[in-house]
Scaffold this motif. Structure first.
Motif, PDB file in Angstrom:
ATOM      1  N   THR A  28       0.831  -1.206   0.000  1.00 14.99           N
ATOM      2  CA  THR A  28       0.000   0.000   0.000  1.00 14.99           C
ATOM      3  C   THR A  28       0.863   1.252   0.000  1.00 14.99           C
ATOM      4  O   THR A  28       0.614   2.195  -0.756  1.00 14.99           O
ATOM      5  CB  THR A  28      -0.932   0.001   1.233  1.00 14.99           C
ATOM      6  OG1 THR A  28      -1.700  -1.197   1.226  1.00 14.99           O
ATOM      7  CG2 THR A  28      -1.847   1.207   1.216  1.00 14.99           C
ATOM      8  N   LEU A  29       1.918   1.247   0.849  1.00 17.05           N
ATOM      9  CA  LEU A  29       2.801   2.411   0.892  1.00 17.05           C
ATOM     10  C   LEU A  29       3.548   2.584  -0.425  1.00 17.05           C
ATOM     11  O   LEU A  29       3.763   3.706  -0.884  1.00 17.05           O
ATOM     12  CB  LEU A  29       3.790   2.283   2.053  1.00 17.05           C
ATOM     13  CG  LEU A  29       3.180   2.387   3.449  1.00 17.05           C
ATOM     14  CD1 LEU A  29       4.242   2.121   4.512  1.00 17.05           C
ATOM     15  CD2 LEU A  29       2.530   3.733   3.663  1.00 17.05           C
ATOM     16  N   ALA A  30       3.944   1.476  -1.041  1.00 18.58           N
ATOM     17  CA  ALA A  30       4.639   1.557  -2.324  1.00 18.58           C
ATOM     18  C   ALA A  30       3.723   2.158  -3.386  1.00 18.58           C
ATOM     19  O   ALA A  30       4.151   2.998  -4.192  1.00 18.58           O
ATOM     20  CB  ALA A  30       5.124   0.174  -2.758  1.00 18.58           C
ATOM     21  N   GLU A  31       2.441   1.774  -3.372  1.00 18.31           N
ATOM     22  CA  GLU A  31       1.488   2.335  -4.334  1.00 18.31           C
ATOM     23  C   GLU A  31       1.275   3.822  -4.081  1.00 18.31           C
ATOM     24  O   GLU A  31       1.177   4.615  -5.018  1.00 18.31           O
ATOM     25  CB  GLU A  31       0.164   1.571  -4.272  1.00 18.31           C
ATOM     26  CG  GLU A  31       0.273   0.190  -4.878  1.00 18.31           C
ATOM     27  CD  GLU A  31      -0.999  -0.635  -4.727  1.00 18.31           C
ATOM     28  OE1 GLU A  31      -2.021  -0.085  -4.253  1.00 18.31           O
ATOM     29  OE2 GLU A  31      -0.952  -1.819  -5.079  1.00 18.31           O
ATOM     30  N   GLU A  32       1.183   4.222  -2.794  1.00 17.84           N
ATOM     31  CA  GLU A  32       1.035   5.643  -2.462  1.00 17.84           C
ATOM     32  C   GLU A  32       2.250   6.439  -2.953  1.00 17.84           C
ATOM     33  O   GLU A  32       2.115   7.540  -3.479  1.00 17.84           O
ATOM     34  CB  GLU A  32       0.861   5.826  -0.958  1.00 17.84           C
ATOM     35  CG  GLU A  32      -0.494   5.393  -0.447  1.00 17.84           C
ATOM     36  CD  GLU A  32      -0.593   5.492   1.072  1.00 17.84           C
ATOM     37  OE1 GLU A  32       0.280   6.123   1.706  1.00 17.84           O
ATOM     38  OE2 GLU A  32      -1.552   4.925   1.619  1.00 17.84           O
ATOM     39  N   PHE A  33       3.453   5.866  -2.776  1.00 10.59           N
ATOM     40  CA  PHE A  33       4.672   6.529  -3.243  1.00 10.59           C
ATOM     41  C   PHE A  33       4.616   6.703  -4.761  1.00 10.59           C
ATOM     42  O   PHE A  33       4.893   7.781  -5.283  1.00 10.59           O
ATOM     43  CB  PHE A  33       5.907   5.717  -2.838  1.00 10.59           C
ATOM     44  CG  PHE A  33       7.165   6.213  -3.482  1.00 10.59           C
ATOM     45  CD1 PHE A  33       7.824   7.315  -2.966  1.00 10.59           C
ATOM     46  CD2 PHE A  33       7.698   5.587  -4.598  1.00 10.59           C
ATOM     47  CE1 PHE A  33       8.987   7.801  -3.550  1.00 10.59           C
ATOM     48  CE2 PHE A  33       8.857   6.059  -5.191  1.00 10.59           C
ATOM     49  CZ  PHE A  33       9.499   7.165  -4.658  1.00 10.59           C
ATOM     50  N   CYS A  34       4.240   5.643  -5.471  1.00  8.12           N
ATOM     51  CA  CYS A  34       4.178   5.712  -6.930  1.00  8.12           C
ATOM     52  C   CYS A  34       3.169   6.768  -7.371  1.00  8.12           C
ATOM     53  O   CYS A  34       3.438   7.542  -8.299  1.00  8.12           O
ATOM     54  CB  CYS A  34       3.812   4.351  -7.515  1.00  8.12           C
ATOM     55  SG  CYS A  34       5.142   3.154  -7.406  1.00  8.12           S
ATOM     56  N   ALA A  35       2.009   6.825  -6.690  1.00  8.14           N
ATOM     57  CA  ALA A  35       1.000   7.817  -7.035  1.00  8.14           C
ATOM     58  C   ALA A  35       1.549   9.222  -6.819  1.00  8.14           C
ATOM     59  O   ALA A  35       1.381  10.112  -7.655  1.00  8.14           O
ATOM     60  CB  ALA A  35      -0.266   7.601  -6.210  1.00  8.14           C
TER      61      ALA A  35
END
Length: 157
Positions: free
Chosen positions: A142-149
């Motif tokens: 989830t944190l990785a997806e937030e970073f990518c966003a």
């Protein structure tokens, strides 16, 4: 003393941190650092050097190239040579959760592993006082997806 003998001039006393300070080890050091920057005229120098300071990014994030419509490369769990995955049986956070604006966020955890697990006995793993254990953490999805966003990246690439 040696620096003084060589002609150096003390502009400020030594800055020390206190790891027992309730607000964090760097509380006193932060105040000292601000005073040091004033003594060094850092703001004036930065302003004078603004056009000479290199501000280009030092790293570049590149997406993984895949054929149009192809699925992303499969996830591959890394196990270092001579290593194996050891089951984590308990994890307790020893420090309070991070609060936005906190001066010194710490994340200290107590981890327990099952040394009676078949992997341990098969590999002859014993853990004695003074031994070290390497831990290779995995990013939270989830944190990785937030970073990518936030970075404007597609996490599937």
């Amino acid at each position: 003393e040696r620096m003084s003998a060589l002609g150096a001039k003390r502009i400020q006393p030594a800055g020390l941190g206190d790891d027992k300070d309730a607000e964090g080890y760097d509380t006193a050091l932060t105040v000292w650092k601000e005073d040091l920057f004033v003594e060094l005229r850092a703001a004036e120098i930065r302003e004078m050097m603004a056009d000479k300071i290199e501000t280009k990014p030092q790293f570049k994030v590149l997406p993984v190239k895949t054929a149009e419509g192809a699925p992303p490369p499969p996830y591959k769990q890394v196990v270092y040579p001579g290593g194996f995955l050891l089951p984590l049986t308990e994890m307790d956070r020893m420090t309070p959760e991070f609060v936005e604006g906190e001066k010194d966020p710490k994340d200290v955890r107590h981890l327990m592993f099952d040394l009676e697990h078949p992997l341990c006995t098969r590999h002859g793993l014993r853990y004695s006082l003074g031994d070290s254990l390497a831990i290779f953490p995995v990013n939270d999805g989830t944190l990785a997806e937030e970073f990518c966003a936030h970075m404007g990246l597609d996490p599937s690439e």
